[in-house]
Design an enzyme around this catalytic site. Sequence first.
Site, PDB file in Angstrom:
ATOM      1  N   CYS B 114       0.821  -1.218   0.000  1.00  0.00           N
ATOM      2  CA  CYS B 114       0.000   0.000   0.000  1.00  0.00           C
ATOM      3  C   CYS B 114       0.849   1.261   0.000  1.00  0.00           C
ATOM      4  CB  CYS B 114      -0.934   0.010   1.205  1.00  0.00           C
ATOM      5  SG  CYS B 114      -2.188  -1.280   1.125  1.00  0.00           S
ATOM      6  N   HIS B 255      -2.666   6.968   4.598  1.00  0.00           N
ATOM      7  CA  HIS B 255      -3.252   5.789   3.963  1.00  0.00           C
ATOM      8  C   HIS B 255      -4.463   5.345   4.783  1.00  0.00           C
ATOM      9  CE1 HIS B 255      -3.874   1.954   2.234  1.00  0.00           C
ATOM     10  NE2 HIS B 255      -3.308   1.258   3.190  1.00  0.00           N
ATOM     11  N   ASN B 285     -10.347   0.210   2.405  1.00  0.00           N
ATOM     12  CA  ASN B 285      -8.935   0.267   2.048  1.00  0.00           C
ATOM     13  C   ASN B 285      -8.801  -0.030   0.554  1.00  0.00           C
ATOM     14  OD1 ASN B 285      -6.217  -0.112   1.622  1.00  0.00           O
ATOM     15  ND2 ASN B 285      -5.899  -1.450   3.379  1.00  0.00           N
TER      16      ASN B 285
END
Lengths: 80, 330
Positions: B114, B255, B285
């Site tokens: 990520c 994030h 996410n």
Amino acid sequence: MANKEQVFDKVKEIIVDQLGVDEEEVTSEASFIDDLGADSLDIVELIMALEEEFGLEIPDDEAEKISTVHDAVEYIRENA
Amino acid sequence: MITRAVVAGLGTYVPEAVLTNQDLEKIVETSDEWIVTRTGIRERHIAGNDETTSSMATEASRRALRDAKITAEDLDFIVCATNTPDTIFPSTAARVQHQLTEKPIPGFDLQAGCTGLIYGMETASALIKSGKYRNILVIGADKLTSITDYEDRTTAVLFGDAAGAFVLQANDNTEFGILSSYLQADGRGGDLLIQPGGGSLMPASKESVETRQHYLKMNGNETFRFAVKALPEAVEEGLKRAGLEVGDMDLLVPHQANLRIIDAAVRRFELSPERVVINIDRYGNTSVATIPLALQEARMEGRLHDGDVVVLCAFGAGLTWGSNVIRWGR
């Protein structure tokens, strides 16, 4: 390491801060999940806060055994 | 004369279909209450069967190019951060180039969990600073639902699909742009977040499919523990490299993996709500796309001003973590 009362008081302070519970609720027998309303992520954060405060590293398998305030205090007294 | 990479354009793409917590209650043993308290997620967008990482990336890129008022032919490089490429090879970057224009443009895929978007921004910034490239497309795109195991209640609730793209442009005399970056990786935690099957370690086989090895696996508690530490470290280190401190940060764009991770950082830095962007409740996410999505939302809401110090920060599989510090403006 410092005596039991000192460790207990410090642990209590951290628990009150991390879990947002009242001081009176944090008895020695209190279970994080059943009595103090913690979930698994709360416990991860709590363990991290204890590690930081007492300068120790609590391995996963040991952390899993810590389910009450008493467990935490005893672990710290034996390992810090 | 300082050449910097400035954000000349930003575009995002989110698929139309929405999967709510109530929808998930019918698929796996979970509850809206459980998902919301542990993750902060209420719904996520899911790509259709006809959509791929490259198709989402291409749409986000078109929007970023329009925003930058340039065309695909003006681009001289494409960096595509993804963990779910259309195919292992050829690259998604080449697919996007092909979908955007007839003109060949060099590019590659970048895989850093990520954190890939952060890695992509630093890579493009360095390419621009080298003086060899002037207009770079940095994409963060993932169709995570293509590797999400809807029989695993611990991960099924977490992920959504989306894409974002930045046009980074060389500016030879500016106070704006990417001031610094911090990238980190530590393979010791590699097994915490992994897609075990499909690579040279475990090529696809009947057995690998039957034992669900081609899906994303995560040790939630340990990954959470890592992230709670990594996020503040990345923010502080990125700022330090720009000669700045947390107090100088106008906007944190973290994030969006779990609201509880963001909350821990907000508490640690004592950030007021207007200094952090949170939109995980509506998208889940989306891996490398969370930061462009969140940044675009902040921009649309008028929360970004020229001169603001904006910190992009991520953590993910690898384990990887890092940050980009940007002085907003072009």
